[in-house]
Design an enzyme around this catalytic site. Structure first.
Site, PDB file in Angstrom:
ATOM      1  N   ARG A   1      -5.558  -1.931  -7.806  1.00 16.28           N
ATOM      2  CA  ARG A   1      -6.008  -3.035  -8.733  1.00 16.28           C
ATOM      3  C   ARG A   1      -7.570  -3.305  -7.741  1.00 16.28           C
ATOM      4  O   ARG A   1      -8.556  -2.848  -8.621  1.00 16.28           O
ATOM      5  CB  ARG A   1      -5.364  -4.273  -8.406  1.00 16.28           C
ATOM      6  CG  ARG A   1      -5.716  -5.589  -9.045  1.00 16.28           C
ATOM      7  CD  ARG A   1      -4.967  -6.733  -8.486  1.00 16.28           C
ATOM      8  NE  ARG A   1      -5.044  -6.937  -7.155  1.00 16.28           N
ATOM      9  CZ  ARG A   1      -5.969  -7.995  -6.579  1.00 16.28           C
ATOM     10  NH1 ARG A   1      -6.911  -8.466  -7.240  1.00 16.28           N
ATOM     11  NH2 ARG A   1      -5.988  -8.254  -5.483  1.00 16.28           N
TER      12      ARG A   1
ATOM     13  N   THR B   1      10.829   3.631  -0.931  1.00 18.59           N
ATOM     14  CA  THR B   1      11.627   2.567  -1.043  1.00 18.59           C
ATOM     15  C   THR B   1      11.225   1.105  -0.593  1.00 18.59           C
ATOM     16  O   THR B   1      10.457   1.063   0.266  1.00 18.59           O
ATOM     17  CB  THR B   1      12.993   2.752  -0.508  1.00 18.59           C
ATOM     18  OG1 THR B   1      13.999   1.881  -1.024  1.00 18.59           O
ATOM     19  CG2 THR B   1      13.193   2.796   1.007  1.00 18.59           C
ATOM     20  N   HIS B   2      11.661   0.041  -1.358  1.00 16.76           N
ATOM     21  CA  HIS B   2      11.357  -1.305  -0.764  1.00 16.76           C
ATOM     22  C   HIS B   2      13.016  -1.773  -0.524  1.00 16.76           C
ATOM     23  O   HIS B   2      13.013  -2.894  -0.284  1.00 16.76           O
ATOM     24  CB  HIS B   2      11.036  -2.168  -1.893  1.00 16.76           C
ATOM     25  CG  HIS B   2       9.570  -1.632  -2.433  1.00 16.76           C
ATOM     26  ND1 HIS B   2       8.766  -1.265  -1.653  1.00 16.76           N
ATOM     27  CD2 HIS B   2       9.095  -1.385  -3.635  1.00 16.76           C
ATOM     28  CE1 HIS B   2       7.513  -1.034  -2.229  1.00 16.76           C
ATOM     29  NE2 HIS B   2       7.821  -1.106  -3.421  1.00 16.76           N
TER      30      HIS B   2
ATOM     31  N   TYR C   1      -1.824  -1.728   6.677  1.00 17.80           N
ATOM     32  CA  TYR C   1      -2.851  -1.442   5.594  1.00 17.80           C
ATOM     33  C   TYR C   1      -4.270  -1.866   6.184  1.00 17.80           C
ATOM     34  O   TYR C   1      -5.069  -0.961   5.867  1.00 17.80           O
ATOM     35  CB  TYR C   1      -2.313  -2.407   4.613  1.00 17.80           C
ATOM     36  CG  TYR C   1      -3.211  -2.383   3.286  1.00 17.80           C
ATOM     37  CD1 TYR C   1      -3.016  -1.923   2.152  1.00 17.80           C
ATOM     38  CD2 TYR C   1      -4.591  -2.933   3.271  1.00 17.80           C
ATOM     39  CE1 TYR C   1      -3.495  -1.830   0.767  1.00 17.80           C
ATOM     40  CE2 TYR C   1      -5.325  -3.184   2.374  1.00 17.80           C
ATOM     41  CZ  TYR C   1      -4.914  -2.657   1.040  1.00 17.80           C
ATOM     42  OH  TYR C   1      -5.650  -2.561  -0.127  1.00 17.80           O
TER      43      TYR C   1
ATOM     44  N   GLY D   1       0.765  -1.244   0.062  1.00 14.64           N
ATOM     45  CA  GLY D   1       0.080  -0.025   0.119  1.00 14.64           C
ATOM     46  C   GLY D   1       0.922   1.276  -0.115  1.00 14.64           C
ATOM     47  O   GLY D   1       0.560   2.345   0.565  1.00 14.64           O
ATOM     48  N   THR D   2       2.097   1.197  -0.752  1.00 17.97           N
ATOM     49  CA  THR D   2       3.119   2.328  -0.523  1.00 17.97           C
ATOM     50  C   THR D   2       2.169   3.496  -1.267  1.00 17.97           C
ATOM     51  O   THR D   2       2.585   4.788  -0.830  1.00 17.97           O
ATOM     52  CB  THR D   2       4.349   1.920  -1.217  1.00 17.97           C
ATOM     53  OG1 THR D   2       4.578   0.560  -0.850  1.00 17.97           O
ATOM     54  CG2 THR D   2       5.469   2.816  -0.903  1.00 17.97           C
TER      55      THR D   2
ATOM     56  N   TRP E   1      -0.622   4.543  -1.819  1.00 19.78           N
ATOM     57  CA  TRP E   1      -1.637   4.974  -0.701  1.00 19.78           C
ATOM     58  C   TRP E   1      -1.182   5.852   0.296  1.00 19.78           C
ATOM     59  O   TRP E   1      -1.433   7.116   0.511  1.00 19.78           O
ATOM     60  CB  TRP E   1      -2.724   3.730  -0.360  1.00 19.78           C
ATOM     61  CG  TRP E   1      -3.679   4.093   0.384  1.00 19.78           C
ATOM     62  CD1 TRP E   1      -4.566   5.348   0.633  1.00 19.78           C
ATOM     63  CD2 TRP E   1      -4.394   3.162   1.281  1.00 19.78           C
ATOM     64  NE1 TRP E   1      -5.566   5.053   1.365  1.00 19.78           N
ATOM     65  CE2 TRP E   1      -5.628   3.905   1.837  1.00 19.78           C
ATOM     66  CE3 TRP E   1      -4.186   1.705   1.546  1.00 19.78           C
ATOM     67  CZ2 TRP E   1      -6.362   2.932   2.743  1.00 19.78           C
ATOM     68  CZ3 TRP E   1      -4.944   1.188   2.651  1.00 19.78           C
ATOM     69  CH2 TRP E   1      -6.244   1.681   3.101  1.00 19.78           C
TER      70      TRP E   1
ATOM     71  N   ARG F   1       1.413  -5.189   5.678  1.00 17.43           N
ATOM     72  CA  ARG F   1       0.309  -5.683   5.052  1.00 17.43           C
ATOM     73  C   ARG F   1       0.296  -7.411   5.363  1.00 17.43           C
ATOM     74  O   ARG F   1       1.312  -7.716   5.054  1.00 17.43           O
ATOM     75  CB  ARG F   1       0.075  -5.425   3.653  1.00 17.43           C
ATOM     76  CG  ARG F   1      -1.232  -5.932   3.023  1.00 17.43           C
ATOM     77  CD  ARG F   1      -1.308  -5.383   1.763  1.00 17.43           C
ATOM     78  NE  ARG F   1      -2.859  -5.446   0.989  1.00 17.43           N
ATOM     79  CZ  ARG F   1      -2.977  -5.532  -0.387  1.00 17.43           C
ATOM     80  NH1 ARG F   1      -2.156  -5.341  -0.947  1.00 17.43           N
ATOM     81  NH2 ARG F   1      -4.401  -5.486  -0.388  1.00 17.43           N
TER      82      ARG F   1
ATOM     83  N   GLY G   1      -7.786  -3.020  -3.774  1.00 13.76           N
ATOM     84  CA  GLY G   1      -7.682  -2.285  -2.497  1.00 13.76           C
ATOM     85  C   GLY G   1      -8.680  -2.702  -1.547  1.00 13.76           C
ATOM     86  O   GLY G   1      -9.138  -2.346  -0.691  1.00 13.76           O
TER      87      GLY G   1
HETATM   88  P1  A3P Z   1      -4.232  -4.837  -4.506  1.00  8.61           P
HETATM   89  O1  A3P Z   1      -3.352  -5.675  -5.775  1.00  8.61           O
HETATM   90  O2  A3P Z   1      -4.624  -5.879  -3.487  1.00  8.61           O
HETATM   91  O3  A3P Z   1      -5.418  -4.087  -4.994  1.00  8.61           O
HETATM   92  P2  A3P Z   1       2.102  -0.766  -3.336  1.00  8.61           P
HETATM   93  O4  A3P Z   1       1.369   0.668  -3.522  1.00  8.61           O
HETATM   94  O5  A3P Z   1       2.659  -0.828  -2.450  1.00  8.61           O
HETATM   95  O6  A3P Z   1       2.286  -1.024  -4.615  1.00  8.61           O
HETATM   96  O7  A3P Z   1       0.656  -1.647  -3.201  1.00  8.61           O
HETATM   97  C1  A3P Z   1      -0.593  -1.695  -3.958  1.00  8.61           C
HETATM   98  C2  A3P Z   1      -1.844  -2.278  -3.275  1.00  8.61           C
HETATM   99  O8  A3P Z   1      -2.124  -1.144  -2.422  1.00  8.61           O
HETATM  100  C3  A3P Z   1      -2.728  -2.768  -4.301  1.00  8.61           C
HETATM  101  O9  A3P Z   1      -3.376  -3.893  -3.678  1.00  8.61           O
HETATM  102  C4  A3P Z   1      -3.710  -1.377  -4.662  1.00  8.61           C
HETATM  103  O10 A3P Z   1      -4.886  -1.589  -5.097  1.00  8.61           O
HETATM  104  C5  A3P Z   1      -3.533  -0.902  -2.988  1.00  8.61           C
HETATM  105  N1  A3P Z   1      -4.033   0.269  -3.109  1.00  8.61           N
HETATM  106  C6  A3P Z   1      -3.667   1.484  -3.695  1.00  8.61           C
HETATM  107  N2  A3P Z   1      -4.211   2.372  -3.275  1.00  8.61           N
HETATM  108  C7  A3P Z   1      -5.163   2.023  -2.225  1.00  8.61           C
HETATM  109  C8  A3P Z   1      -6.410   2.976  -1.628  1.00  8.61           C
HETATM  110  N3  A3P Z   1      -6.497   4.049  -1.678  1.00  8.61           N
HETATM  111  N4  A3P Z   1      -7.012   2.165  -0.721  1.00  8.61           N
HETATM  112  C9  A3P Z   1      -6.777   0.678  -0.541  1.00  8.61           C
HETATM  113  N5  A3P Z   1      -5.741   0.093  -1.299  1.00  8.61           N
HETATM  114  C10 A3P Z   1      -5.062   0.621  -2.241  1.00  8.61           C
END
Ligand code: A3P
Length: 303
Positions: free
Chosen positions: A265, A118-119, A208, A71-72, A74, A141, A267
């Protein structure tokens, strides 16, 4: 390591699933970074990683440290709103402030206050971020939703990974030694150890699932950690703007951000239940119990 300097020099390896689907990665010290064509064209990690380590930090830098798919995007958006005092979306993508994929020149050109992300593990972060006691936000998460999210990311249309295997094959790679973008259990237990043994590093840990369940409360806690004063109405507006649907739409309707649409995707918490078979779940649970035996993270698989 080189014998002369004792510093990590890095090597290219193949992450491989049980059917032989491969992804090229770059191993550098404690980190594994994806290095497929497309990403490598952006930057040479052998040159970049040592430069990054020496990069100048600013007192007001903050850094989101997270395993992939936690959820980076977000959390980053929330932090840019808090630090800039506005509920407008940041114009650029989170990727522009990513330590492992942007040149030090580009990172230096960002205006303050920077929300870096960063990861990478602690050992490869810019030294000055630690010396200057910059604030760190660590995102957690649950691993089952994480592996589903990773699989969808890496096999998505538009993803540089272009992973062709099945979900089952992907799980086998997730549980193997060499994986794209850091082996998850090693990353989590490594950071847990590093934070415990570096108690002077300012950190805030956010889950998350908690952010999903109670965004107002979690944003308030982030604001308090950053010493940002904001009204309840401002936080309410942030909650609205950063809901999954609104954030996806708001961020990716700009032409320069469209290519990142697959990052948003579904969320949800608990989507893993629609992906794992009973047998896969048993194997995965057994693996996690063994690998995370000493971890104190309290993963939430449902809310
Ligand atoms: P999903 O693939 O389960 O939907 P990162 O940003 O670290 O790459 O993480 C991506 C994940 O965070 C994805 O999960 C994405 O959909 C989810 N995400 C992004 N924005 C979000 C939001 N506003 N609320 C909840 N989940 C979110």
């Amino acid at each position: 390591m080189t014998q002369e300097t004792g510093k990590p020099c890095g090597e290219f390896l193949e992450a491989r699933d049980k059917s032989g689907n491969t992804i090229t990665v770059f191993q550098y010290g404690e980190d594994t970074i994806p290095a497929m064509k497309g990403l490598l064209d952006i930057m040479n990690p052998q040159q970049h990683m040592p430069q990054l380590r020496e990069m100048e930090a600013r007192d007001d830098d903050i850094v989101v440290c997270a395993p992939v798919k936690a959820g980076t995007h977000w959390v980053w958006e929330i932090l840019t709103m808090l630090t800039r005092g506005t509920t407008e979306y940041a114009t650029g993508p989170k990727e522009d402030t990513m330590l492992e994929f942007r040149s030090v020149d580009k990172l230096n050109a960002l205006t303050s206050p920077r929300v870096l992300n960063t990861h990478l593990r602690l050992s490869n972060l810019p030294k000055q971020l630690i010396e200057k006691k910059c604030k760190l936000i660590f995102v957690v998460r649950n691993p089952k939703d994480t592996v589903v999210s990773m699989y969808n990311h890496m096999s998505a249309k538009g993803s540089a990974f272009a992973y062709k295997g099945s979900f089952d094959e992907f799980i086998s790679m997730f549980m193997s030694e060499v994986v794209p973008h850091n082996q998850w259990t090693r990353y989590m237990t490594g950071w847990e150890h590093d934070l415990a043994f570096n108690s002077d590093i300012p950190r805030h840990i956010i889950y998350y699932e908690d952010l999903k369940q109670n965004p107002f409360h979690e944003i308030k806690k982030l604001a308090s950690y950053l010493n940002v004063t904001c009204t309840d109405a401002f936080v309410d507006d942030m909650v609205e703007k950063c809901s999954f649907v609104n954030l996806k739409e708001g961020k990716t309707n700009r032409p320069d951000n469209k290519r990142w649409q697959f990052m948003y995707r579904k969320g949800e918490v608990g989507d893993w239940k629609t992906w794992f078979t009973v047998a896969q779940n048993e194997v995965f649970d057994e693996y996690l119990t063994k690998e995370m035996e000493h971890s104190k993270f309290n993963f939430k698989y449902t809310i």
